[in-house]
Structure formats: C-alpha cells, structure tokens
Design a protein around this motif. Structure first.
Motif, short mmCIF file in Angstrom:
data_model
loop_
_atom_site.label_atom_id
_atom_site.label_comp_id
_atom_site.label_asym_id
_atom_site.label_seq_id
_atom_site.Cartn_x
_atom_site.Cartn_y
_atom_site.Cartn_z
N LEU A 175 -9.04 9.19 -1.16
CA LEU A 175 -8.14 8.12 -0.69
C LEU A 175 -8.27 6.89 -1.58
N ALA A 176 -9.51 6.54 -1.92
CA ALA A 176 -9.73 5.37 -2.79
C ALA A 176 -9.16 5.61 -4.18
N GLN A 177 -9.37 6.81 -4.73
CA GLN A 177 -8.86 7.14 -6.07
C GLN A 177 -7.34 7.13 -6.10
N ALA A 178 -6.72 7.50 -4.99
CA ALA A 178 -5.26 7.54 -4.91
C ALA A 178 -4.65 6.14 -4.78
N GLY A 179 -5.51 5.14 -4.59
CA GLY A 179 -5.02 3.76 -4.55
C GLY A 179 -4.59 3.25 -3.20
N TYR A 180 -4.93 3.99 -2.14
CA TYR A 180 -4.58 3.51 -0.80
C TYR A 180 -5.34 2.24 -0.47
N ASP A 181 -4.76 1.41 0.37
CA ASP A 181 -5.40 0.19 0.85
C ASP A 181 -6.32 0.56 2.01
N ILE A 233 -15.72 -1.45 0.05
CA ILE A 233 -14.95 -1.43 1.30
C ILE A 233 -15.83 -1.94 2.44
N PRO A 234 -15.31 -2.85 3.28
CA PRO A 234 -16.10 -3.33 4.42
C PRO A 234 -16.46 -2.18 5.37
N VAL A 235 -17.69 -2.23 5.91
CA VAL A 235 -18.18 -1.18 6.81
C VAL A 235 -18.52 -1.79 8.16
N ASP A 269 5.27 -0.56 0.18
CA ASP A 269 3.90 -1.01 0.30
C ASP A 269 2.95 0.17 0.43
N LYS A 270 1.71 -0.08 0.05
CA LYS A 270 0.68 0.95 0.19
C LYS A 270 0.36 1.16 1.66
N LEU A 271 0.03 2.38 2.00
CA LEU A 271 -0.40 2.71 3.35
C LEU A 271 -1.75 2.06 3.61
N ARG A 272 -1.86 1.30 4.70
CA ARG A 272 -3.11 0.62 5.05
C ARG A 272 -3.91 1.55 5.97
N ILE A 273 -5.12 1.88 5.55
CA ILE A 273 -5.93 2.90 6.23
C ILE A 273 -7.24 2.32 6.74
N VAL A 274 -7.64 2.77 7.93
CA VAL A 274 -9.01 2.62 8.40
C VAL A 274 -9.58 4.03 8.40
N ALA A 326 -5.06 -4.14 11.39
CA ALA A 326 -3.66 -3.72 11.29
C ALA A 326 -3.44 -2.47 10.43
N PRO A 327 -4.17 -1.39 10.74
CA PRO A 327 -3.96 -0.18 9.94
C PRO A 327 -2.64 0.50 10.27
N ASP A 328 -2.06 1.14 9.28
CA ASP A 328 -0.89 2.00 9.51
C ASP A 328 -1.34 3.33 10.09
N VAL A 329 -2.55 3.73 9.68
CA VAL A 329 -3.10 5.00 10.13
C VAL A 329 -4.63 4.92 10.15
N ILE A 330 -5.23 5.67 11.05
CA ILE A 330 -6.69 5.80 11.09
C ILE A 330 -7.00 7.26 10.78
#
Length: 99
Positions: free
Chosen positions: A22-28, A60-62, A2-7, A81-85
């Motif tokens: 990050l957006a260009q790399a396709g991260y969630d 992207i929601p702000v 799965d893609k890494l979910r980021i805040v 539920a981010p994997d990383v911030i």
C-alpha cells in the motif's frame, strides 16, 4: 482524482507485506492501528509488533489502543477521515461503530 485515504489495522508478520505494498503504491496511509507492545523473553523486554516496526520505518503514525470500543478511540479514528479501513490480522474485535 485524490488518493484513497487508508487506515491500516494489523499486527503480525503476515500483515507487513500488505502494508508495504500500500505504501509503495502511493496510497495516503493516515495511520496504522496495531496491538499494544508486549513484554517478551526472559528480560521482559518490550517489543514492537512487526506492523508497528514497519509503520514507524515508513513514517506512518501508529496507534495501539487496548480496546477499539472506547468513545475516545472511535472519535480518534473518525477524525482521521479514512475512505477505507484495511484490516489484516489485527487481533481485536471491531465494534459496529468502527465497522
């Protein structure tokens, strides 16, 4: 895998290239947190931070809380539920509950 979910947390121009990459790399990218909008100039026109402008452009929601310490804000962040911030020049002190 799965893609890494980021805040992403950032505010000034300095943060924008990282958000773009990050957006260009396709991260969630679940959401972006940025400083609240401010009035600027003679006419007191409300302006968005550079990171908010880019996030909106990317769809992207702000979120722009006055403080990261409130239970509601912490719960909102938890619900994403981010994997990383990723924090780059956000400008707010992050409490232990966020860290």
């Amino acid at each position: 895998m799965d893609k890494l979910r980021i805040v992403f947390m950032g505010t000034p121009d300095f943060s924008v290239p990282s958000l773009e990459k990050l957006a260009q790399a396709g991260y969630d990218i679940a959401a972006v947190y940025s400083q609240p909008d401010k009035q600027r100039g003679r006419g007191k026109k409300v302006t968005f931070s550079p990171v908010k402008e880019k996030a909106l452009e990317l769809g992207i929601p702000v979120f722009q809380p006055d403080s990261m310490r409130s239970d509601d804000v912490i719960e909102q962040l938890h619900s994403l539920a981010p994997d990383v911030i990723i924090v780059i020049a956000y400008g707010k002190i992050l409490p232990k509950a966020v860290l």
